[in-house]
Design a protein around this motif. Sequence first.
Motif, mmCIF file in Angstrom:
data_model
loop_
_atom_site.group_PDB
_atom_site.id
_atom_site.type_symbol
_atom_site.label_atom_id
_atom_site.label_comp_id
_atom_site.label_asym_id
_atom_site.label_seq_id
_atom_site.Cartn_x
_atom_site.Cartn_y
_atom_site.Cartn_z
ATOM 1 N N CYS A 73 -58.309 -61.028 -26.150
ATOM 2 C CA CYS A 73 -56.920 -60.915 -25.739
ATOM 3 C C CYS A 73 -56.089 -60.299 -26.858
ATOM 4 O O CYS A 73 -56.229 -60.675 -28.019
ATOM 5 C CB CYS A 73 -56.400 -62.301 -25.384
ATOM 6 S SG CYS A 73 -54.673 -62.286 -24.923
ATOM 7 N N CYS A 76 -52.963 -63.422 -27.505
ATOM 8 C CA CYS A 76 -53.263 -64.662 -28.233
ATOM 9 C C CYS A 76 -54.424 -64.471 -29.209
ATOM 10 O O CYS A 76 -54.771 -65.372 -29.948
ATOM 11 C CB CYS A 76 -53.540 -65.813 -27.255
ATOM 12 S SG CYS A 76 -55.079 -65.659 -26.336
ATOM 13 N N CYS A 90 -55.822 -62.979 -19.229
ATOM 14 C CA CYS A 90 -56.466 -63.821 -20.229
ATOM 15 C C CYS A 90 -56.474 -65.273 -19.749
ATOM 16 O O CYS A 90 -55.421 -65.814 -19.423
ATOM 17 C CB CYS A 90 -55.699 -63.700 -21.553
ATOM 18 S SG CYS A 90 -56.198 -64.946 -22.762
ATOM 19 N N CYS A 93 -54.083 -67.576 -22.217
ATOM 20 C CA CYS A 93 -52.622 -67.511 -22.298
ATOM 21 C C CYS A 93 -52.000 -66.784 -21.104
ATOM 22 O O CYS A 93 -50.787 -66.722 -20.972
ATOM 23 C CB CYS A 93 -52.189 -66.828 -23.603
ATOM 24 S SG CYS A 93 -52.468 -65.050 -23.596
ATOM 25 N N SER A 95 -52.049 -63.591 -20.450
ATOM 26 C CA SER A 95 -51.633 -62.219 -20.739
ATOM 27 C C SER A 95 -52.469 -61.201 -19.959
ATOM 28 O O SER A 95 -53.636 -61.432 -19.655
ATOM 29 C CB SER A 95 -51.783 -61.964 -22.235
ATOM 30 O OG SER A 95 -51.681 -60.583 -22.491
HETATM 31 ZN ZN LIG Z 1 -54.583 -64.553 -24.382
#
Ligand SMILES: [Zn+2]
Length: 115
Positions: A73, A76, A90, A93, A95
Amino acid sequence: MHEASIVLSLLDTLTNRCREEGYSSIESVRIKIGMASGIMPEAIVFAFEAAKQDTIARDAELFIEMVPVGGSCSDCRNDFEVSEAYVVNCPLCGSHSFKIQKGYELDIVEMEVNE
Ligand SMILES: [Zn+2]
């Protein structure tokens, strides 16, 4: 997916390798398939059983290891692995900014042969 042509090129590779090394037959083959590759392991086994008959691999048993999809990622900064074929975000997190690093492979891990 075109499992039959994948199997034919796999058998080609195995045959060439045996010819180069002077092996007379193959006992087993272990391959890795990435879960994101879209390749169906059942179809590979089926195609392999059919296509191996006239080859040096005619007595070979095929073992398949599935490789989970993994990436890292950008937000993070963690590496992750998922067992689904597609990664939407992700898992750590949420994302959408990540890079897929594995899960697309089709590799021969090892083969056992008779000399
Ligand atoms: Zn992440």
